[in-house]
Design an enzyme around this catalytic site. Structure first.
Site, PDB file in Angstrom:
ATOM      1  N   LYS A 117       0.801  -1.214   0.000  1.00 20.18           N
ATOM      2  CA  LYS A 117       0.000   0.000   0.000  1.00 20.18           C
ATOM      3  C   LYS A 117       0.833   1.262   0.000  1.00 20.18           C
ATOM      4  O   LYS A 117       1.826   1.358   0.702  1.00 20.18           O
ATOM      5  CB  LYS A 117      -0.912   0.012   1.218  1.00 20.18           C
ATOM      6  CG  LYS A 117      -2.185  -0.666   0.911  1.00 20.18           C
ATOM      7  CD  LYS A 117      -3.112  -0.656   2.077  1.00 20.18           C
ATOM      8  CE  LYS A 117      -4.432  -1.202   1.644  1.00 20.18           C
ATOM      9  NZ  LYS A 117      -5.283  -0.214   1.004  1.00 20.18           N
ATOM     10  N   ILE A 442     -13.920 -18.772   5.438  1.00 20.79           N
ATOM     11  CA  ILE A 442     -13.940 -17.334   5.735  1.00 20.79           C
ATOM     12  C   ILE A 442     -15.197 -16.659   5.193  1.00 20.79           C
ATOM     13  O   ILE A 442     -15.459 -15.496   5.485  1.00 20.79           O
ATOM     14  CB  ILE A 442     -12.640 -16.669   5.222  1.00 20.79           C
ATOM     15  CG1 ILE A 442     -11.431 -17.412   5.752  1.00 20.79           C
ATOM     16  CG2 ILE A 442     -12.545 -15.209   5.613  1.00 20.79           C
ATOM     17  CD1 ILE A 442     -11.349 -17.545   7.277  1.00 20.79           C
ATOM     18  N   ASP A 610     -16.126  -9.131   9.328  1.00 22.55           N
ATOM     19  CA  ASP A 610     -14.824  -9.018   8.672  1.00 22.55           C
ATOM     20  C   ASP A 610     -14.238  -7.633   8.863  1.00 22.55           C
ATOM     21  O   ASP A 610     -14.902  -6.627   8.616  1.00 22.55           O
ATOM     22  CB  ASP A 610     -14.977  -9.261   7.159  1.00 22.55           C
ATOM     23  CG  ASP A 610     -15.321 -10.711   6.841  1.00 22.55           C
ATOM     24  OD1 ASP A 610     -14.790 -11.603   7.522  1.00 22.55           O
ATOM     25  OD2 ASP A 610     -16.113 -10.941   5.905  1.00 22.55           O
ATOM     26  N   HIS A 652     -12.362 -11.477  10.986  1.00 19.36           N
ATOM     27  CA  HIS A 652     -11.341 -11.950  10.049  1.00 19.36           C
ATOM     28  C   HIS A 652     -10.507 -10.779   9.579  1.00 19.36           C
ATOM     29  O   HIS A 652     -11.029  -9.708   9.281  1.00 19.36           O
ATOM     30  CB  HIS A 652     -12.010 -12.640   8.849  1.00 19.36           C
ATOM     31  CG  HIS A 652     -11.061 -12.874   7.713  1.00 19.36           C
ATOM     32  ND1 HIS A 652     -10.078 -13.828   7.762  1.00 19.36           N
ATOM     33  CD2 HIS A 652     -10.928 -12.257   6.518  1.00 19.36           C
ATOM     34  CE1 HIS A 652      -9.383 -13.787   6.633  1.00 19.36           C
ATOM     35  NE2 HIS A 652      -9.878 -12.843   5.865  1.00 19.36           N
ATOM     36  N   HIS A 705      -4.930 -17.752  -2.409  1.00 18.50           N
ATOM     37  CA  HIS A 705      -4.564 -17.024  -3.621  1.00 18.50           C
ATOM     38  C   HIS A 705      -3.945 -17.933  -4.669  1.00 18.50           C
ATOM     39  O   HIS A 705      -3.752 -17.539  -5.805  1.00 18.50           O
ATOM     40  CB  HIS A 705      -3.608 -15.878  -3.277  1.00 18.50           C
ATOM     41  CG  HIS A 705      -4.231 -14.917  -2.309  1.00 18.50           C
ATOM     42  ND1 HIS A 705      -4.093 -15.059  -0.951  1.00 18.50           N
ATOM     43  CD2 HIS A 705      -5.051 -13.863  -2.505  1.00 18.50           C
ATOM     44  CE1 HIS A 705      -4.789 -14.104  -0.352  1.00 18.50           C
ATOM     45  NE2 HIS A 705      -5.381 -13.374  -1.273  1.00 18.50           N
TER      46      HIS A 705
HETATM   47  N1  GLN Z   1     -15.984 -12.833   4.095  1.00 24.16           N
HETATM   48  C1  GLN Z   1     -15.171 -12.331   3.031  1.00 24.16           C
HETATM   49  C2  GLN Z   1     -14.954 -13.426   2.001  1.00 24.16           C
HETATM   50  O1  GLN Z   1     -14.854 -14.546   2.355  1.00 24.16           O
HETATM   51  C3  GLN Z   1     -13.843 -11.828   3.538  1.00 24.16           C
HETATM   52  C4  GLN Z   1     -13.036 -11.175   2.451  1.00 24.16           C
HETATM   53  C5  GLN Z   1     -11.766 -10.504   2.917  1.00 24.16           C
HETATM   54  O2  GLN Z   1     -11.187 -10.837   3.914  1.00 24.16           O
HETATM   55  N2  GLN Z   1     -11.282  -9.555   2.202  1.00 24.16           N
HETATM   56  O3  GLN Z   1     -14.829 -13.181   0.817  1.00 24.16           O
HETATM   57 ZN    ZN Z   2      -9.315 -12.127   4.056  1.00 20.13          ZN
END
Ligand code: GLN
Ligand code: ZN
Length: 766
Positions: A117, A442, A610, A652, A705
């Site tokens: 960033k 997540i 999140d 998260h 990723h």
């Molecule tokens: N809940 C979101 C997802 O699973 C979290 C995305 C993130 O951390 N940027 O896509």
């Molecule tokens: Zn994430």
């Protein structure tokens, strides 16, 4: 007459032409000549826009194929060995693209350079990768050619380049000795300065009058040794150079202002939007030959400027500095969308409050006429319109909602405390009945073309509400069955209805507006369209309850509700500037608090909020951190404290270093935090271990990723590593982020391997 100039113009093009062109080129669908031509046209158009607005000095070098720092890094010939196999004299455009993305139409693929960033913006730059003993040479001609083009077209071109200390500060290298990297980097300065001198000599030959040399690290806490280096470096740079304007922005100079004393530059630019108070003290450092450029038009936000206030701020300076006072936007306009014109989706009132890059330059020109007292009839009319829009905005019932104000006032006495964690977790375990090493994800599941098309068609009106709802429900059912089959413990509904984690909520909340073309470059060809928070935030109706409740009705396993946190919504939007950010954040927190309560009442007893942008909200100066962390943590607690002990709150975060803010993370008091750790081999957990973090943690066990399916044993080993640092009964097993960019097949294999890994871990505990 007062000189006005611009620090940088957004390069992507109003219709994101640059994005389209580079992506086509990468895909082999556009010839390099055509790509170069698109770039040339964009630059010319942007110079033309700036000149016709009345800007005296137009920036050159703000254009970049991917990132302006990478442009400079390659100009300096700094190409890591893994990209340099063609050993050419000059660095090619494909080499630049390979450094940015790992691959390009020509050349051998190699691991891309790191991206991070740009200060406290949402723009990302490519980190210069250097080695001890790094050599520099002029290795690209593009900038000089652009200067030539601009001059040939009759523009008063002002090259814009990163300053040597800022460029070096931002650079990194694995080969530097731990703890001595700063010193080793500074040792590169003499060689680096030599190449800057060569660049300046070329500019002199080209007839360049002024160069803008960006040193934004002066807005940071930087060590004494770096500050001390300025005097010498600039004395050397000045020897055969055009006039130098040292530009700072994003914060005040504060203690760093001392470097300005006797600094061999011809002018200094400061950000008077972020730090108006510094004007007098900075002006006091300058000698009688130096220019002070004052940034008065906000380059980081999209609101019309209060030109009367801006003019008042510099009135005294104008009297003392005269022609030595220049006016400008606060920073490069890279961080705002290109042009407001054509935003016909906004109502007339809201439209009149806004100003994008093109409009900001008109404001700048108007400001000049106010300051010079040279307003003509047309200017006077424009100023009247401007004033009226501001008055309307200030008094608009759309920005202030008494109900919201009343609720915010109630916060003074509202408790944000939940029962102690021990007590909560006991109640939660009783309700949820989860095994040790519980597994979860997540939130998002693969977003296929079909899902995207569903949402598109529904938005466009070609798919009716009922049909859309049916299709999303079918997708939720698919996601639930899939997770049951995989054997996960805490399920999610998959987020198929969401295009973006902020936009989705913004569209359901009052106080938000959206543009059609308000694109801002995030990195490379990727652009984002941040929502605009213009008024008090209200939640007219529940936002996620129906989807979560439906998902829960399909299974006896717990389904986790999924929300975006208040700080993340704030960070990724253009936020109103007529009240403190903390205030807007509290309003967001209250809206979420209601959503959390509604989810609980609907039978959802695990709720994730999140906050991936929590850390990036940190101010640039450490001394300002606590004030931010206090309200940011408070907002999270406002959102999560209105529920029973046995409802479990998750949060998260991704891409975060936690070491220096771990106490604030703990103060958020989420029952479970899931974080990215797999890429760092659980190293990130050190902070949690040292701090003795009290609540549950789900250290991501694989990197979402990558399309590669993680190895089961590898995940077991990672979790064992985690269990050495933290008590096993506090640990969750989950991927490191959402799965929306992944395909179904690899997701199935990966999650199955993850569940098997959890089972193996349980055996050892049993
Ligand atoms: N809940 C979101 C997802 O699973 C979290 C995305 C993130 O951390 N940027 O896509
Ligand atoms: Zn994430």
């Amino acid at each position: 007459m007062t000189i006005i100039h611009n620090l940088g113009f957004p390069r992507i093009g109003k219709q994101r032409e640059l994005k389209r062109a580079v992506e086509s080129y990468w895909a082999g669908k556009l010839l390099s000549e055509d790509l170069l031509e698109t770039g040339r046209q964009l630059r010319e158009r942007h110079w033309q826009i700036q000149k016709s607005a009345g800007v005296d000095l137009v920036p050159v070098g703000d254009f970049a194929w991917y990132d302006q720092i990478l442009e400079w890094t390659t100009l300096l010939g700094v190409v890591p060995a893994r990209f340099a196999q063609d050993s050419a004299e000059t660095v090619s455009l494909d080499t630049l693209f390979r450094m940015a993305r790992g691959r390009a139409p020509s050349g051998t693929p190699a691991a891309a350079c790191e991206m991070t960033k740009w200060f406290d913006t949402n723009y990302h730059y490519i980190v210069p990768e250097i080695t001890p003993g790094q050599e520099f040479r002029i290795a690209r001609e593009d900038l000089f050619e652009q200067v030539k083009d601009a001059a040939a077209l009759g523009y008063n071109a002002k090259p814009v380049i990163p300053g040597p200390l800022t460029w070096l500060w931002l650079s990194k290298g694995d080969a530097f000795v731990n703890g001595a990297a700063d010193e080793q980097k500074l040792a590169l300065l003499p060689q680096l300065v030599t190449v800057y001198q060569q660049v300046f000599a070329r500019f002199v030959e080209q007839g360049v009058n002024w160069v803008q040399i960006d040193e934004p690290i002066l807005a940071l806490d930087i060590p004494e040794a770096w500050l001390d280096a300025y005097a010498d470096v600039y004395a050397q740079l000045k020897q055969n150079a055009p006039k130098l304007l040292l530009a700072t922005y994003f914060e005040g100079l504060r203690n760093n202002a001392s470097v300005l004393k006797d600094l061999a530059v011809d002018g200094v630019h400061v950000d008077a939007v972020r730090a108006p108070d510094q004007l007098e003290s900075v002006a006091a450092q300058l000698h009688s030959g130096q220019v002070l450029s004052v940034g008065l038009i906000d380059g980081r936000n999209i609101w019309r400027t209060d030109l009367d206030a801006a003019a008042a701020l510099i009135q005294k300076l104008k009297a003392s500095l005269g022609e030595r006072l220049w006016l400008a936007p606060s920073c490069s306009l890279l961080h705002v969308p290109v042009d407001l014109q054509g935003e016909d989706g906004l109502d007339a009132e809201l439209y009149s409050w806004l100003s994008f890059a093109v409009q900001k330059l008109d404001e700048l020109a108007l400001l000049k006429h106010i300051v010079d007292d040279t307003l003509d009839a047309q200017g006077q009319a424009a100023l009247d319109t401007q004033r009226k829009a501001l008055q309307l905005r200030a008094s608009s019932p759309r920005t202030h909602n008494p109900t919201v104000a009343a609720r915010v006032a109630e916060l003074a006495t509202l408790s944000r405390d939940r029962a102690p964690f021990d007590k909560r977790i006991e109640a939660q375990n009783k309700r949820l009945g989860l095994p040790v090493f519980p597994t979860t994800t997540i939130g998002s599941f693969p977003q296929t073309q079909e899902i995207r098309k569903l949402r598109r068609d529904w938005r466009a009106g070609s798919l009716g509400d009922a049909a859309y709802e049916k299709a999303i429900r079918a997708e939720i059912e698919h996601v639930i069955r899939f997770q049951e089959e995989v054997g996960l413990d805490v399920l999610v509904h998959g987020e198929a209805e969401r295009n973006d984690m902020v936009e989705y909520f913004g569209e359901l909340l009052g106080g938000f507006a959206f543009t059609k073309n308000g694109w801002v470059q995030s990195y490379g060809s990727r652009c984002v369209k941040p929502p605009i928070i213009f008024g008090d935030v209200v939640r007219p109706a529940a936002m996620t309850v129906a989807w979560s409740q439906f998902a829960q009705s399909l299974t006896s396993l717990p389904v986790k509700g999924m929300l975006t946190g208040p700080v993340t919504m704030l960070q990724w939007s253009f936020v109103r500037d007529d009240q403190a950010r903390s205030e807007t954040c509290r309003q967001l927190a209250l809206a979420l608090r209601d959503e959390v309560s509604d989810l609980e009442a609907a039978g959802i007893h695990v709720i994730q909020i999140d906050e991936p942008a929590f850390r990036e909200g940190l101010p640039l100066r450490k001394g300002d951190w606590n004030a931010y962390l206090d309200w940011a943590v408070d907002c999270f607690r406002i959102s999560t404290s209105g529920i029973d002990d046995d409802t479990q709150i998750h949060t998260h975060m991704c891409y975060s270093e936690f070491n220096d803010i771990i106490d604030s993370i703990a103060a958020m008091d989420a029952d479970v935090i899931t974080i990215e750790t797999s890429r760092s081999n659980m190293e990130l957990l050190e902070a949690f271990e040292n701090f003795d973090y009290p609540n549950d943690i789900g250290p991501g066990v694989y990197d979402i990723h990558s399309p590669n399916v993680p190895d089961q044993q590898w995940m077991v080993d990672l979790m064992r590593k985690a269990a050495k640092r933290l008590p096993a009964e506090r640990l969750w097993v989950n991927p490191d982020c959402g799965l929306k960019t992944r395909g179904w097949e690899e997701t199935g294999s990966s999650l199955k391997a993850m569940v098997s890994a959890a089972k193996e871990l349980r055996k050892a505990v049993a």
